[in-house]
Design a protein around this motif. Structure first.
Motif, short mmCIF file in Angstrom:
data_model
loop_
_atom_site.label_atom_id
_atom_site.label_comp_id
_atom_site.label_asym_id
_atom_site.label_seq_id
_atom_site.Cartn_x
_atom_site.Cartn_y
_atom_site.Cartn_z
N LEU A 11 -25.98 12.72 84.50
CA LEU A 11 -24.81 12.34 83.70
C LEU A 11 -25.20 12.15 82.24
O LEU A 11 -26.12 11.39 81.93
N THR A 12 -24.54 12.87 81.33
CA THR A 12 -24.85 12.76 79.90
C THR A 12 -23.75 12.08 79.11
O THR A 12 -24.01 11.51 78.06
N GLU A 13 -22.50 12.15 79.59
CA GLU A 13 -21.41 11.45 78.91
C GLU A 13 -20.41 10.98 79.94
O GLU A 13 -20.29 11.55 81.02
N PHE A 14 -19.72 9.91 79.59
CA PHE A 14 -18.75 9.32 80.50
C PHE A 14 -17.57 8.82 79.70
O PHE A 14 -17.73 8.20 78.66
N ASN A 32 -30.13 9.83 81.19
CA ASN A 32 -29.63 10.98 80.45
C ASN A 32 -28.29 10.71 79.76
O ASN A 32 -27.78 11.58 79.06
N LEU A 33 -27.71 9.54 79.97
CA LEU A 33 -26.42 9.20 79.38
C LEU A 33 -26.55 9.04 77.86
O LEU A 33 -27.30 8.19 77.40
N HIS A 34 -25.85 9.88 77.11
CA HIS A 34 -25.89 9.83 75.65
C HIS A 34 -24.68 9.12 75.07
O HIS A 34 -24.79 8.40 74.08
N THR A 35 -23.51 9.35 75.66
CA THR A 35 -22.25 8.85 75.11
C THR A 35 -21.40 8.22 76.21
O THR A 35 -21.26 8.80 77.29
N ALA A 36 -20.83 7.07 75.91
CA ALA A 36 -19.91 6.42 76.85
C ALA A 36 -18.67 5.99 76.09
O ALA A 36 -18.76 5.36 75.03
N SER A 37 -17.52 6.35 76.63
CA SER A 37 -16.24 5.93 76.06
C SER A 37 -15.59 5.00 77.06
O SER A 37 -15.33 5.39 78.20
N ILE A 38 -15.35 3.76 76.65
CA ILE A 38 -14.82 2.74 77.56
C ILE A 38 -13.58 2.09 76.94
O ILE A 38 -13.52 0.88 76.77
N SER A 56 -26.81 6.72 72.84
CA SER A 56 -26.84 6.62 71.39
C SER A 56 -25.46 6.38 70.79
O SER A 56 -25.35 6.10 69.61
N GLU A 57 -24.42 6.45 71.62
CA GLU A 57 -23.07 6.25 71.08
C GLU A 57 -22.17 5.57 72.11
O GLU A 57 -21.97 6.07 73.21
N ILE A 58 -21.66 4.42 71.71
CA ILE A 58 -20.67 3.70 72.51
C ILE A 58 -19.87 2.83 71.54
O ILE A 58 -20.43 2.23 70.62
N THR A 59 -18.58 2.81 71.74
CA THR A 59 -17.71 1.95 70.94
C THR A 59 -17.07 0.94 71.88
O THR A 59 -16.41 1.33 72.85
N LEU A 60 -17.29 -0.32 71.61
CA LEU A 60 -16.68 -1.36 72.44
C LEU A 60 -15.24 -1.56 71.98
O LEU A 60 -14.98 -1.76 70.79
N PRO A 61 -14.29 -1.49 72.91
CA PRO A 61 -12.89 -1.66 72.53
C PRO A 61 -12.59 -3.09 72.09
O PRO A 61 -13.28 -4.03 72.49
N SER A 77 -32.10 3.87 72.25
CA SER A 77 -31.55 4.91 71.36
C SER A 77 -30.28 4.48 70.67
O SER A 77 -29.78 5.18 69.79
N LEU A 78 -29.73 3.35 71.05
CA LEU A 78 -28.50 2.84 70.44
C LEU A 78 -28.88 2.11 69.16
O LEU A 78 -29.39 1.00 69.19
N GLN A 79 -28.68 2.74 68.02
CA GLN A 79 -29.13 2.18 66.75
C GLN A 79 -28.22 1.08 66.21
O GLN A 79 -28.69 0.16 65.56
N THR A 80 -26.91 1.20 66.45
CA THR A 80 -25.98 0.17 66.01
C THR A 80 -24.94 -0.09 67.09
O THR A 80 -24.63 0.80 67.88
#
Length: 142
Positions: A11-14, A32-38, A56-61, A77-80
């Motif tokens: 899984l690379t994105e969710f 392998n997860l790079h991006t998560a949209s929640i 490396s990319e997730i935005t908390l709602p 890998s999550l820089q910010t």
């Protein structure tokens, strides 16, 4: 609950739009997860993203109000990460394993009393008023 890393090891994105709570261990060790949209999540369970070393990319709602124990542990890998102002419960060692190169931007002016101790934190943390968005990217104020 079986972690998605066991069911979907590549899984690379969710993208989850209709989930209100991520269960404990939901993505634990999804290497392998790079991006998560929640988008609609209000509660992030214990260890939810622990060991997601490629994330490396997730935005908390804005509606997130609780982040579980070690939820983002070793997400190297999550820089910010921007923590919405509605987060009233931040459990122990959420950011354990983060380094000095990683940055947390909190929308709260200071740590709410219900947040667990942040003394272990190696990552930089900036509170509301200490940072701003520049071209859609959070940056410390100079």
């Amino acid at each position: 609950f079986v972690s998605l890393s066991e069911m979907l090891p590549n899984l690379t994105e969710f993208d989850c739009k209709n989930v209100e709570a991520l269960p404990d261990n939901a993505f634990k060790n999804c290497k392998n997860l790079h991006t998560a949209s929640i988008d609609n999540v209000a509660v992030i369970g214990d260890y939810a993203f622990e060991g997601c070393t490629s994330l490396s990319e997730i935005t908390l709602p804005a509606g997130v109000w609780q982040i579980g124990h070690k939820a983002f542990r070793n997400c190297v890998s999550l820089q910010t990460l921007v923590i919405p102002g509605n987060v009233v419960h931040l459990q122990a060692e959420v950011f354990d394993g983060w380094t000095e190169e990683q940055t947390i931007f909190a929308m709260s002016p200071s740590a709410p009393a219900s947040w667990n101790d942040l003394d272990y934190l190696k990552a930089k943390i900036y509170w509301a008023g200490e940072w701003e968005y520049v071209d859609g990217v959070p940056v410390p104020k100079t």
